[in-house]
Design a protein around this motif. Structure first.
Motif, PDB file in Angstrom:
ATOM      1  N   PHE A  67       3.666  -0.076   2.295  1.00  0.00           N
ATOM      2  CA  PHE A  67       2.320  -0.622   2.282  1.00  0.00           C
ATOM      3  C   PHE A  67       2.258  -1.872   3.161  1.00  0.00           C
ATOM      4  CE2 PHE A  67       0.939   1.778  -1.492  1.00  0.00           C
ATOM      5  CZ  PHE A  67       2.163   2.114  -2.045  1.00  0.00           C
TER       6      PHE A  67
ATOM      7  N   TYR B 165      -1.101   2.714   4.009  1.00  0.00           N
ATOM      8  CA  TYR B 165       0.015   3.279   3.234  1.00  0.00           C
ATOM      9  C   TYR B 165       0.701   4.393   4.031  1.00  0.00           C
ATOM     10  CZ  TYR B 165       2.172   6.635   0.078  1.00  0.00           C
ATOM     11  OH  TYR B 165       3.047   7.525  -0.501  1.00  0.00           O
TER      12      TYR B 165
ATOM     13  N   ARG C   9       7.363   0.560  -2.548  1.00  0.00           N
ATOM     14  CA  ARG C   9       7.566   1.037  -3.920  1.00  0.00           C
ATOM     15  C   ARG C   9       8.594   2.158  -3.855  1.00  0.00           C
ATOM     16  NH1 ARG C   9       1.888   1.173  -7.473  1.00  0.00           N
ATOM     17  NH2 ARG C   9       3.185   0.517  -9.238  1.00  0.00           N
TER      18      ARG C   9
ATOM     19  N   TYR D 210      -1.342   1.008 -14.530  1.00  0.00           N
ATOM     20  CA  TYR D 210      -0.279   0.042 -14.243  1.00  0.00           C
ATOM     21  C   TYR D 210      -0.873  -1.329 -13.950  1.00  0.00           C
ATOM     22  CZ  TYR D 210       3.704  -1.989 -11.626  1.00  0.00           C
ATOM     23  OH  TYR D 210       4.717  -2.799 -11.184  1.00  0.00           O
TER      24      TYR D 210
ATOM     25  N   SER E  95      -2.656  -0.804 -10.457  1.00  0.00           N
ATOM     26  CA  SER E  95      -2.725   0.412  -9.668  1.00  0.00           C
ATOM     27  C   SER E  95      -3.094   1.568 -10.579  1.00  0.00           C
ATOM     28  CB  SER E  95      -1.420   0.700  -8.922  1.00  0.00           C
ATOM     29  OG  SER E  95      -0.354   0.976  -9.797  1.00  0.00           O
TER      30      SER E  95
ATOM     31  N   ALA F 173      -1.897   4.496 -10.787  1.00  0.00           N
ATOM     32  CA  ALA F 173      -0.759   5.177 -11.392  1.00  0.00           C
ATOM     33  C   ALA F 173       0.505   4.382 -11.135  1.00  0.00           C
ATOM     34  CB  ALA F 173      -0.609   6.583 -10.806  1.00  0.00           C
ATOM     35  N   TRP F 174       1.506   4.714 -11.906  1.00  0.00           N
ATOM     36  CA  TRP F 174       2.818   4.095 -11.765  1.00  0.00           C
ATOM     37  C   TRP F 174       3.646   5.005 -10.851  1.00  0.00           C
ATOM     38  CZ3 TRP F 174       7.307   4.369 -15.689  1.00  0.00           C
ATOM     39  CH2 TRP F 174       8.265   3.376 -15.395  1.00  0.00           C
ATOM     40  N   LYS F 175       3.221   5.050  -9.583  1.00  0.00           N
ATOM     41  CA  LYS F 175       3.844   5.974  -8.634  1.00  0.00           C
ATOM     42  C   LYS F 175       4.009   5.306  -7.282  1.00  0.00           C
ATOM     43  CE  LYS F 175       2.005  10.199 -10.698  1.00  0.00           C
ATOM     44  NZ  LYS F 175       1.177  11.409 -10.476  1.00  0.00           N
ATOM     45  N   VAL F 176       4.903   5.865  -6.473  1.00  0.00           N
ATOM     46  CA  VAL F 176       5.213   5.242  -5.173  1.00  0.00           C
ATOM     47  C   VAL F 176       4.032   5.275  -4.215  1.00  0.00           C
ATOM     48  CG1 VAL F 176       7.674   5.719  -5.363  1.00  0.00           C
ATOM     49  CG2 VAL F 176       6.206   7.367  -4.194  1.00  0.00           C
ATOM     50  N   ASN F 177       3.084   6.182  -4.425  1.00  0.00           N
ATOM     51  CA  ASN F 177       1.976   6.303  -3.474  1.00  0.00           C
ATOM     52  C   ASN F 177       0.714   5.588  -3.929  1.00  0.00           C
ATOM     53  OD1 ASN F 177       1.252   7.947  -5.557  1.00  0.00           O
ATOM     54  ND2 ASN F 177       0.714   9.710  -4.292  1.00  0.00           N
ATOM     55  N   SER F 178       0.835   4.774  -4.955  1.00  0.00           N
ATOM     56  CA  SER F 178      -0.350   4.123  -5.529  1.00  0.00           C
ATOM     57  C   SER F 178      -0.400   2.660  -5.107  1.00  0.00           C
ATOM     58  CB  SER F 178      -0.283   4.236  -7.058  1.00  0.00           C
ATOM     59  OG  SER F 178      -1.522   3.953  -7.644  1.00  0.00           O
ATOM     60  N   PRO F 179      -1.391   2.263  -4.288  1.00  0.00           N
ATOM     61  CA  PRO F 179      -1.451   0.870  -3.843  1.00  0.00           C
ATOM     62  C   PRO F 179      -1.861  -0.062  -4.976  1.00  0.00           C
ATOM     63  CG  PRO F 179      -3.367   2.053  -3.049  1.00  0.00           C
ATOM     64  CD  PRO F 179      -2.486   3.069  -3.713  1.00  0.00           C
TER      65      PRO F 179
END
Lengths: 115, 114
Positions: free
Chosen positions: A35, A50, A95, B31, B94, B96-102
């Motif tokens: 990000f 992203y 992340r 999150y 965010s 969701a608690w995920k890698v793709n969630s800003p």
């Protein structure tokens, strides 16, 4: 260990020119997200773009694009046609699924756009 | 939508005092997290929560407590303020608690401990 490295504490660019802000990251996790955030002098954090680790194409959002080089573990932000309003701090962040999906940040790069 | 709302915007404390930084989000985000920002160090994670009733420590948790009794609210408590806690604090959430969630950030609280 430093996960996100931004080697340019400060950058200058002429208005209307393009600029690249560097970001390298360290992970052994196959699943991660990268990000970029902008922090103007007013202090708020603004999400810009992203890139997912499995994405085949580089992400783009308007004048922002992310130059993703997975093998080199780099995720550079490219801003095209710089504007005076682009002057701000820019943070790269990641992340990782292995790391509880916590978001970790680099130290930031201060960009100044000259008229 | 208001997004993520933090209060207060500024606070000055004396060493040893306690206080609570408030954070609320109206996006039904799963999150929530607290960061502190210090010059040259980026943002560092203090505590986070993946849902109501669930909290966990981040990178720099010492001296801070959190709770999450509802999806919307995630207050940060300073138990006994120290000058080393002088910083800018950000609450973020965010979907969701995920890698793709800003993360979506509040506007920050500037805290000075004297």
């Amino acid at each position: 260990a430093q996960k996100i490295t931004q080697t340019q504490p400060g950058m200058f660019v002429q208005e209307k020119e393009a600029v690249t802000l560097d970001c390298t990251y360290d992970t052994s996790d196959p699943s991660y997200g990268l990000f970029w955030y902008k922090q103007p002098s007013s202090g708020e954090m603004i999400f810009l773009i992203y890139q997912g680790s499995y994405d085949q194409q580089n992400a783009t959002e308007g004048r922002y694009s992310l130059n993703f080089q997975k093998a080199r573990k780099s995720a550079n932000l490219v801003i095209s046609a710089s504007q005076l309003g682009d002057s701000a701090m820019y943070f790269c962040a990641m992340r990782e699924a292995y790391n509880n999906n916590d978001m970790r940040f680099g130290a930031g790069t201060r960009l100044t756009v000259k008229p | 939508n208001a997004g993520v709302t933090q209060t207060p915007k500024f606070q000055v404390l004396k060493t040893g005092q306690s206080m609570t930084l408030q954070c609320a989000q109206d996006m039904n985000h799963e999150y929530m997290s607290w960061y502190r920002q210090d010059p040259g160090m980026g943002l560092r994670l203090i505590h986070y929560s993946v849902g109501a009733g669930i909290t966990d420590q981040g990178e720099v948790p010492n001296g801070y407590n959190v709770s999450r009794s509802t999806t919307e609210d995630f207050p940060l408590r300073l138990l006994s303020a120290a000058p080393s806690q002088t910083s800018v604090y950000f609450c973020a959430s965010s979907y969701a608690w995920k890698v793709n969630s800003p993360l979506h950030f509040g506007n920050g609280t500037r805290l000075t401990v004297t």
